[in-house]
Design an enzyme around this catalytic site. Structure first.
Site, PDB file in Angstrom:
ATOM      1  CG  HIS A 228      55.482 -22.214  56.049  1.00 17.20           C
ATOM      2  ND1 HIS A 228      55.079 -23.491  55.780  1.00 17.20           N
ATOM      3  CD2 HIS A 228      56.795 -22.164  55.652  1.00 17.20           C
ATOM      4  CE1 HIS A 228      56.092 -24.185  55.244  1.00 17.20           C
ATOM      5  NE2 HIS A 228      57.145 -23.393  55.162  1.00 17.20           N
ATOM      6  CG  HIS A 269      48.338 -26.481  50.820  1.00 18.55           C
ATOM      7  ND1 HIS A 269      49.098 -26.595  49.683  1.00 18.55           N
ATOM      8  CD2 HIS A 269      49.165 -26.696  51.877  1.00 18.55           C
ATOM      9  CE1 HIS A 269      50.341 -26.885  50.052  1.00 18.55           C
ATOM     10  NE2 HIS A 269      50.413 -26.954  51.359  1.00 18.55           N
ATOM     11  CG  ASP A 326      50.190 -27.022  60.197  1.00 15.21           C
ATOM     12  OD1 ASP A 326      50.827 -27.997  60.638  1.00 15.21           O
ATOM     13  OD2 ASP A 326      50.698 -26.144  59.482  1.00 15.21           O
TER      14      ASP A 326
HETATM   15  N1  CMC Z   1      40.306 -18.670  55.680  1.00 14.17           N
HETATM   16  C1  CMC Z   1      39.548 -17.828  54.956  1.00 14.17           C
HETATM   17  N2  CMC Z   1      39.785 -17.509  53.670  1.00 14.17           N
HETATM   18  C2  CMC Z   1      40.862 -18.059  53.083  1.00 14.17           C
HETATM   19  C3  CMC Z   1      41.715 -18.944  53.783  1.00 14.17           C
HETATM   20  C4  CMC Z   1      41.400 -19.245  55.121  1.00 14.17           C
HETATM   21  N3  CMC Z   1      42.191 -20.082  55.832  1.00 14.17           N
HETATM   22  N4  CMC Z   1      42.710 -19.350  52.964  1.00 14.17           N
HETATM   23  C5  CMC Z   1      42.498 -18.727  51.786  1.00 14.17           C
HETATM   24  N5  CMC Z   1      41.381 -17.963  51.857  1.00 14.17           N
HETATM   25  C6  CMC Z   1      40.776 -17.184  50.748  1.00 14.17           C
HETATM   26  C7  CMC Z   1      41.560 -15.942  50.431  1.00 14.17           C
HETATM   27  O1  CMC Z   1      41.088 -14.848  51.182  1.00 14.17           O
HETATM   28  C8  CMC Z   1      41.314 -15.808  48.961  1.00 14.17           C
HETATM   29  O2  CMC Z   1      40.010 -15.299  48.771  1.00 14.17           O
HETATM   30  P1  CMC Z   1      39.665 -14.339  47.481  1.00 14.17           P
HETATM   31  O3  CMC Z   1      39.906 -15.207  46.276  1.00 14.17           O
HETATM   32  O4  CMC Z   1      38.243 -13.959  47.687  1.00 14.17           O
HETATM   33  O5  CMC Z   1      40.626 -13.186  47.568  1.00 14.17           O
HETATM   34  C9  CMC Z   1      41.304 -17.239  48.449  1.00 14.17           C
HETATM   35  O6  CMC Z   1      40.885 -18.024  49.578  1.00 14.17           O
HETATM   36  C10 CMC Z   1      42.652 -17.744  47.964  1.00 14.17           C
HETATM   37  O7  CMC Z   1      43.602 -17.534  48.999  1.00 14.17           O
HETATM   38  P2  CMC Z   1      45.092 -17.065  48.791  1.00 14.17           P
HETATM   39  O8  CMC Z   1      45.515 -16.293  49.997  1.00 14.17           O
HETATM   40  O9  CMC Z   1      45.254 -16.429  47.454  1.00 14.17           O
HETATM   41  O10 CMC Z   1      45.815 -18.489  48.752  1.00 14.17           O
HETATM   42  P3  CMC Z   1      47.350 -18.744  48.917  1.00 14.17           P
HETATM   43  O11 CMC Z   1      47.664 -19.941  48.104  1.00 14.17           O
HETATM   44  O12 CMC Z   1      48.143 -17.513  48.654  1.00 14.17           O
HETATM   45  O13 CMC Z   1      47.497 -19.075  50.491  1.00 14.17           O
HETATM   46  C11 CMC Z   1      47.516 -20.248  52.551  1.00 14.17           C
HETATM   47  C12 CMC Z   1      47.560 -20.351  51.020  1.00 14.17           C
HETATM   48  C13 CMC Z   1      47.785 -21.618  53.143  1.00 14.17           C
HETATM   49  C14 CMC Z   1      48.617 -19.286  53.030  1.00 14.17           C
HETATM   50  C15 CMC Z   1      46.121 -19.719  52.989  1.00 14.17           C
HETATM   51  O14 CMC Z   1      45.142 -20.646  52.605  1.00 14.17           O
HETATM   52  C16 CMC Z   1      46.041 -19.441  54.492  1.00 14.17           C
HETATM   53  O15 CMC Z   1      46.366 -18.330  54.925  1.00 14.17           O
HETATM   54  N6  CMC Z   1      45.569 -20.438  55.315  1.00 14.17           N
HETATM   55  C17 CMC Z   1      45.553 -20.294  56.754  1.00 14.17           C
HETATM   56  C18 CMC Z   1      46.946 -20.545  57.330  1.00 14.17           C
HETATM   57  C19 CMC Z   1      47.323 -22.016  57.273  1.00 14.17           C
HETATM   58  O16 CMC Z   1      46.580 -22.899  57.665  1.00 14.17           O
HETATM   59  N7  CMC Z   1      48.580 -22.286  56.835  1.00 14.17           N
HETATM   60  C20 CMC Z   1      49.148 -23.642  56.804  1.00 14.17           C
HETATM   61  C21 CMC Z   1      49.396 -24.111  55.405  1.00 14.17           C
HETATM   62  S1  CMC Z   1      49.734 -25.879  55.303  1.00 14.17           S
HETATM   63  C22 CMC Z   1      51.169 -26.172  56.210  1.00 14.17           C
HETATM   64  C23 CMC Z   1      52.314 -25.332  55.852  1.00 14.17           C
HETATM   65  O17 CMC Z   1      52.563 -24.973  54.697  1.00 14.17           O
HETATM   66  O18 CMC Z   1      53.070 -25.003  56.751  1.00 14.17           O
END
Ligand code: CMC
Length: 392
Positions: A228, A269, A326
């Site tokens: 987050h 996201h 971010d």
């Molecule tokens: N790098 C590599 N792979 C990723 C990433 C990433 N940053 N984000 C998602 N994936 C992959 C994930 O491994 C999954 O792959 P598979 O379908 O093969 O299992 C797929 O994409 C879907 O990801 P998810 O984890 O199911 O998606 P989610 O909606 O649960 O998570 C997220 C969203 C933002 C937590 C995630 O994209 C992440 O960890 N990003 C990096 C951290 C980040 O930048 N966070 C800030 C978010 S925006 C500001 C805020 O909210 O504060």
């Protein structure tokens, strides 16, 4: 017994009705109270946006004047906060201090708070918006061993915060207006984002009838995680680790490898599957602000190459992973002279406007009831207790 919808991470659960923020994740649309984020970023100020989020309408001049006056006159901390602050370890992370300090607000302002009275609820929201920058600046100054500064009430909100954070005892502080303007814009972009993890946390705590100070402190705790708000700090650390454009591809490859446990910070996201409109604004702003301040940061080049490499990579394309708010914010914060460990604190200052608006909305909502999800039980079936001597 019962039949429940299994929805890990609440990806398809609407937990409340809200009239504050609208997101269309497929088309990259973000509206605060109906106003496009692009227009607010260009034309408004953070404090006006805070008013809008709280009240639902943009203020008239008189309304804004009264709001600003009220916020300005609640910026002081009780002097006893110093004793509390000085109890933290000298090298404590500012987010750790902020969580504790905000929780402690209820020990100063809760006893006389009647949550049934809308005027007192409003006043608690004002206090939070007013005091969070003062507390944030104090946490920072404590962490570097500087004396705490009192708020200068002749300055406007964002400049006042920068002043409290950066002024040195030896002389007057020359603040570059570009810096205040850029930070104010970043605050606008971070002010609200409907039912994200921290806002949902504030609402969950608020749903139990707990006071707004601890509800917001819980929100700060949720924000700290790298998935987050903690992502902005993690992005900068990641860019520093990559260090050079020639190492970008190996970082992308590592992020694709699930075994590595590494994700590209600032990418992806839950809701935006096309682009994050905030990231678009920040990307443009990064070039402009770095140019205006004459900052030449090699990390910007690393970020640009990383973005380009990821956007052309099948893994990221197929999963619709784009830069989020971010991804670039850390580079700007750095250029503005904000230290890395304060990045998430910046996010918390801005998001306080959203958190209190959601808390107020929830308290007025006749459908509000305690948040209480169920589970799919995966544990043992009933069995008999055995005395400790009889266990293998
Ligand atoms: N790098 C590599 N792979 C990723 C990433 C990433 N940053 N984000 C998602 N994936 C992959 C994930 O491994 C999954 O792959 P598979 O379908 O093969 O299992 C797929 O994409 C879907 O990801 P998810 O984890 O199911 O998606 P989610 O909606 O649960 O998570 C997220 C969203 C933002 C937590 C995630 O994209 C992440 O960890 N990003 C990096 C951290 C980040 O930048 N966070 C800030 C978010 S925006 C500001 C805020 O909210 O504060």
């Amino acid at each position: 017994t019962g039949y429940y919808t299994y929805d890990p991470g609440f990806g398809s659960t609407a937990s409340c009705r809200s009239a504050i923020t609208y997101i269309d994740g497929d088309n990259g649309v973000l509206l605060y109270r109906g106003y496009p984020i692009e227009q607010l970023a260009e034309k408004s100020s953070f404090l006006e946006v805070a008013y809008l989020l709280m009240h639902g309408e943009l203020p008239t001049k008189a309304q804004f004047g009264a709001f600003e006056h009220e916020v300005t006159h609640h910026t002081m901390m009780h002097e006893a906060f110093r004793t509390f602050l000085y109890g933290f370890r000298h090298d404590a992370h500012p987010m750790a201090m902020l969580t504790g300090m905000l929780g402690s607000l209820s020990s100063f302002y809760y006893n006389d708070l009647d949550l049934r009275d809308p005027e007192q609820r409003r006043l608690a929201a004002i206090r939070l918006i007013a005091k969070v920058p003062t507390i944030a600046a104090a946490c920072y100054r404590y962490s570097i061993g500087w004396p705490i500064r009192y708020p200068k009430n002749d300055l406007e909100y964002t400049t006042r915060f920068l002043h409290m954070m950066k002024e040195v005892p030896s002389g007057p502080l020359e603040l570059n207006p570009i810096v205040s303007k850029a930070l104010d814009l970043l605050f606008i972009l971070h002010a609200d984002h409907e039912q994200n993890a921290s806002t949902s946390t504030v609402r969950l705590v608020g749903s139990t009838g707990a006071n707004p100070y601890v509800s917001v402190a819980a929100g700060v705790a949720a924000l700290w995680g790298p998935a987050h708000g903690g992502a902005n700090e993690a992005v900068l650390k990641m860019l520093e680790e990559i260090g050079d454009a020639k190492h970008v591809q190996s970082a992308v490859d590592k992020a694709k490898d699930k075994e590595s446990g590494f994700r590209l910070m600032g990418f992806g996201h839950r809701v935006y599957k096309n682009f994050d409109p905030r990231a678009k604004i920040i990307r443009e702003m990064t070039h402009k602000v770095l140019g205006e301040l004459g900052v030449n940061d090699p990390l910007l080049e690393v970020a640009l190459r990383l973005e380009e490499a990821a956007l052309h990579d099948d893994y990221f394309v197929q999963r619709k992973l784009y830069p989020n708010v971010d991804f670039y914010s850390g580079i700007i914060y750095k250029a503005l002279g904000i230290p890395t460990e304060m990045f998430t604190v910046m996010f918390a200052i801005a998001r306080t406007a959203g958190w209190v608006s959601h808390w107020l909305e929830q308290q007025n909502d006749p459908e509000n009831r305690i948040g209480r999800p169920r589970q799919i039980y995966t544990g043992a079936t009933p069995r008999d207790y055995s005395p400790i001597d009889a266990r293998a």
